[in-house]
Write a protein that holds these residues in place. Structure first.
Motif, PDB file in Angstrom:
ATOM      1  N   ALA A 227       0.833  -1.202   0.000  1.00 63.71           N
ATOM      2  CA  ALA A 227       0.000   0.000   0.000  1.00 63.71           C
ATOM      3  C   ALA A 227       0.868   1.251   0.000  1.00 63.71           C
ATOM      4  O   ALA A 227       0.580   2.228  -0.703  1.00 63.71           O
ATOM      5  N   ALA A 228       1.938   1.227   0.795  1.00 63.09           N
ATOM      6  CA  ALA A 228       2.845   2.379   0.854  1.00 63.09           C
ATOM      7  C   ALA A 228       3.478   2.641  -0.507  1.00 63.09           C
ATOM      8  O   ALA A 228       3.644   3.796  -0.921  1.00 63.09           O
ATOM      9  N   ALA A 229       3.825   1.577  -1.220  1.00 58.80           N
ATOM     10  CA  ALA A 229       4.399   1.729  -2.560  1.00 58.80           C
ATOM     11  C   ALA A 229       3.404   2.397  -3.493  1.00 58.80           C
ATOM     12  O   ALA A 229       3.772   3.251  -4.319  1.00 58.80           O
ATOM     13  N   ARG A 230       2.144   2.034  -3.348  1.00 53.85           N
ATOM     14  CA  ARG A 230       1.090   2.650  -4.169  1.00 53.85           C
ATOM     15  C   ARG A 230       0.964   4.138  -3.850  1.00 53.85           C
ATOM     16  O   ARG A 230       0.826   4.976  -4.750  1.00 53.85           O
ATOM     17  N   PHE A 231       1.022   4.492  -2.569  1.00 55.89           N
ATOM     18  CA  PHE A 231       0.920   5.899  -2.184  1.00 55.89           C
ATOM     19  C   PHE A 231       2.125   6.698  -2.679  1.00 55.89           C
ATOM     20  O   PHE A 231       2.001   7.863  -3.044  1.00 55.89           O
ATOM     21  N   SER A 232       3.288   6.060  -2.682  1.00 56.27           N
ATOM     22  CA  SER A 232       4.493   6.729  -3.193  1.00 56.27           C
ATOM     23  C   SER A 232       4.339   7.042  -4.671  1.00 56.27           C
ATOM     24  O   SER A 232       4.752   8.109  -5.140  1.00 56.27           O
ATOM     25  N   GLU A 233       3.729   6.126  -5.408  1.00 59.63           N
ATOM     26  CA  GLU A 233       3.476   6.353  -6.828  1.00 59.63           C
ATOM     27  C   GLU A 233       2.530   7.527  -7.040  1.00 59.63           C
ATOM     28  O   GLU A 233       2.577   8.182  -8.089  1.00 59.63           O
ATOM     29  N   CYS A 234       1.688   7.801  -6.033  1.00 59.50           N
ATOM     30  CA  CYS A 234       0.743   8.919  -6.119  1.00 59.50           C
ATOM     31  C   CYS A 234       1.365  10.234  -5.664  1.00 59.50           C
ATOM     32  O   CYS A 234       0.671  11.253  -5.596  1.00 59.50           O
ATOM     33  N   GLY A 235       2.662  10.206  -5.321  1.00 57.69           N
ATOM     34  CA  GLY A 235       3.360  11.442  -4.982  1.00 57.69           C
ATOM     35  C   GLY A 235       3.605  11.676  -3.520  1.00 57.69           C
ATOM     36  O   GLY A 235       4.275  12.645  -3.146  1.00 57.69           O
ATOM     37  N   ALA A 236       3.087  10.813  -2.651  1.00 59.50           N
ATOM     38  CA  ALA A 236       3.232  11.016  -1.213  1.00 59.50           C
ATOM     39  C   ALA A 236       4.553  10.452  -0.701  1.00 59.50           C
ATOM     40  O   ALA A 236       5.174   9.602  -1.329  1.00 59.50           O
ATOM     41  N   ASN A 237       4.953  10.924   0.459  1.00 61.50           N
ATOM     42  CA  ASN A 237       6.079  10.353   1.197  1.00 61.50           C
ATOM     43  C   ASN A 237       5.485   9.255   2.074  1.00 61.50           C
ATOM     44  O   ASN A 237       4.864   9.542   3.087  1.00 61.50           O
ATOM     45  N   ALA A 238       5.647   8.003   1.662  1.00 58.25           N
ATOM     46  CA  ALA A 238       4.890   6.923   2.305  1.00 58.25           C
ATOM     47  C   ALA A 238       5.783   5.825   2.850  1.00 58.25           C
ATOM     48  O   ALA A 238       6.890   5.590   2.374  1.00 58.25           O
ATOM     49  N   GLU A 239       5.268   5.137   3.869  1.00 52.49           N
ATOM     50  CA  GLU A 239       5.948   3.981   4.452  1.00 52.49           C
ATOM     51  C   GLU A 239       4.911   3.000   4.951  1.00 52.49           C
ATOM     52  O   GLU A 239       3.748   3.359   5.189  1.00 52.49           O
ATOM     53  N   GLY A 240       5.320   1.733   5.114  1.00 52.00           N
ATOM     54  CA  GLY A 240       4.428   0.713   5.629  1.00 52.00           C
ATOM     55  C   GLY A 240       4.765   0.356   7.060  1.00 52.00           C
ATOM     56  O   GLY A 240       5.925   0.439   7.474  1.00 52.00           O
ATOM     57  N   HIS A 241       3.748  -0.028   7.814  1.00 49.00           N
ATOM     58  CA  HIS A 241       3.964  -0.402   9.217  1.00 49.00           C
ATOM     59  C   HIS A 241       2.859  -1.364   9.621  1.00 49.00           C
ATOM     60  O   HIS A 241       1.715  -1.257   9.161  1.00 49.00           O
ATOM     61  N   SER A 242       3.196  -2.339  10.465  1.00 46.76           N
ATOM     62  CA  SER A 242       2.193  -3.280  10.958  1.00 46.76           C
ATOM     63  C   SER A 242       2.221  -3.314  12.477  1.00 46.76           C
ATOM     64  O   SER A 242       3.270  -3.151  13.093  1.00 46.76           O
ATOM     65  N   ILE A 243       1.048  -3.486  13.069  1.00 43.73           N
ATOM     66  CA  ILE A 243       0.939  -3.559  14.519  1.00 43.73           C
ATOM     67  C   ILE A 243       0.128  -4.796  14.882  1.00 43.73           C
ATOM     68  O   ILE A 243      -0.781  -5.203  14.158  1.00 43.73           O
ATOM     69  N   GLU A 244       0.465  -5.392  16.001  1.00 37.19           N
ATOM     70  CA  GLU A 244      -0.245  -6.557  16.514  1.00 37.19           C
ATOM     71  C   GLU A 244      -0.939  -6.142  17.797  1.00 37.19           C
ATOM     72  O   GLU A 244      -0.288  -5.704  18.750  1.00 37.19           O
TER      73      GLU A 244
END
Length: 298
Positions: A227-244
């Motif tokens: 998802a973060a990669a998709r947001f980066s393609e849209c121009g945003a500064n994006a990263e992925g993170h997961s929480i349990e």
């Protein structure tokens, strides 16, 4: 993009207008400013007929002033702006107007004119978020000790946003909705997957449970990173993170607070035959408990 901006002239409503004015909206956006006159529920008699028309006229004048204030607040938006006034139940009118005009997004303040100004979510915003069939942006800005929007807050300055995603099909639709906006490198988007911790109730399955938990964490992180990669393609500064977490909604709310997010985006998956479950349990929990604005993507 067609946007319905519901206003009532309150300080929180104007804060929502200022928030929208700096939101990364796409080109060719249309905004309709909507006000609703809510007539009192009274039996018309000879006595009430003496003041009822004047009351409605007064409320209509307040609505006209609210529209003008909203126009001024969003004057910098590169959008075609129109206005409309309705009479009736406020929440119902907003939802019906959004459906009638086939808008993509309804914008409403988390609070409005109410005797319960300190409640976390007003009845109108709750109704709209629950019943609207399109996406809804509920604007919640920092307030002062008396419950009014803080004047020194740069409303709409979305520095950090959380987008809750998962591996289900709804997330693909969610990504499409999010990528409609004009994100830039100034917007830091974190795609977050929240999974429920597995409970170990027998020692003999401890190893199997730990293995399954590790597998789920791997899938969750891959989903967030994609998802973060998709947001980066849209121009945003994006990263992925997961929480349990033990509770997904609570986990998202706590993560938003820890990361000082300005916005959280959740998808709505709870479509059902009963109106009160039109909004999924996780989305509803986040809407009612998070400190920042909420975008419910549909």
């Amino acid at each position: 993009m067609k946007i319905l901006l519901a206003v009532d002239g309150s300080a929180h409503s104007l804060a929502a207008c200022r928030y929208l004015a700096t939101f990364p909206l796409p080109a060719s956006t249309e905004v309709e400013i909507l006000t609703v006159v809510n007539p009192p529920d009274v039996v018309l008699t000879g006595q009430t007929e003496l003041w009822y028309p004047q009351f409605i006229e007064h409320q209509e004048e307040i609505s006209r002033q609210a529209i003008e204030s909203a126009r001024a607040a969003i004057s910098k938006l590169d959008a075609m702006v129109t206005s409309h006034q309705m009479t009736g139940h406020i929440g119902h009118c907003i939802v019906e107007r959004a459906k009638e005009q086939q808008v993509n997004l309804v914008v409403v303040a988390a609070k409005g004119h109410s005797a319960f100004e300190r409640v976390l979510l007003g009845s109108v915003s709750d109704y709209v978020a629950t019943h609207a069939t399109c996406s809804v942006l509920v604007v919640r800005v920092p307030t002062t000790s008396d419950g009014q929007p803080a004047q020194d807050v740069a409303a709409g300055n979305i520095g950090k946003a959380i987008i809750a995603v998962d591996e289900r099909e709804v997330s693909n639709k969610l990504l499409d909705r999010i990528c409609q906006f004009a994100w830039t490198a100034d917007h830091h988007l974190t795609a977050v997957t929240a999974s429920v911790k597995l409970e170990v109730f027998r020692e003999d399955i401890l190893a199997t449970t730990m293995e399954e938990a590790a597998r789920r964490r791997t899938i969750a992180r891959r989903c967030a990173d994609a998802a973060a990669a998709r947001f980066s393609e849209c121009g945003a500064n994006a990263e992925g993170h997961s929480i349990e977490v033990e509770h997904v909604g609570k986990g998202l709310v706590e993560y938003a607070a820890r990361s000082h997010s300005d916005l959280i985006v959740v998808g709505d998956t709870g479509r059902g035959a009963i109106s009160r479950i039109f909004l999924g349990s996780t989305s509803r929990y986040v809407l009612h408990h998070v400190h920042c604005s909420v975008l419910i993507a549909r």
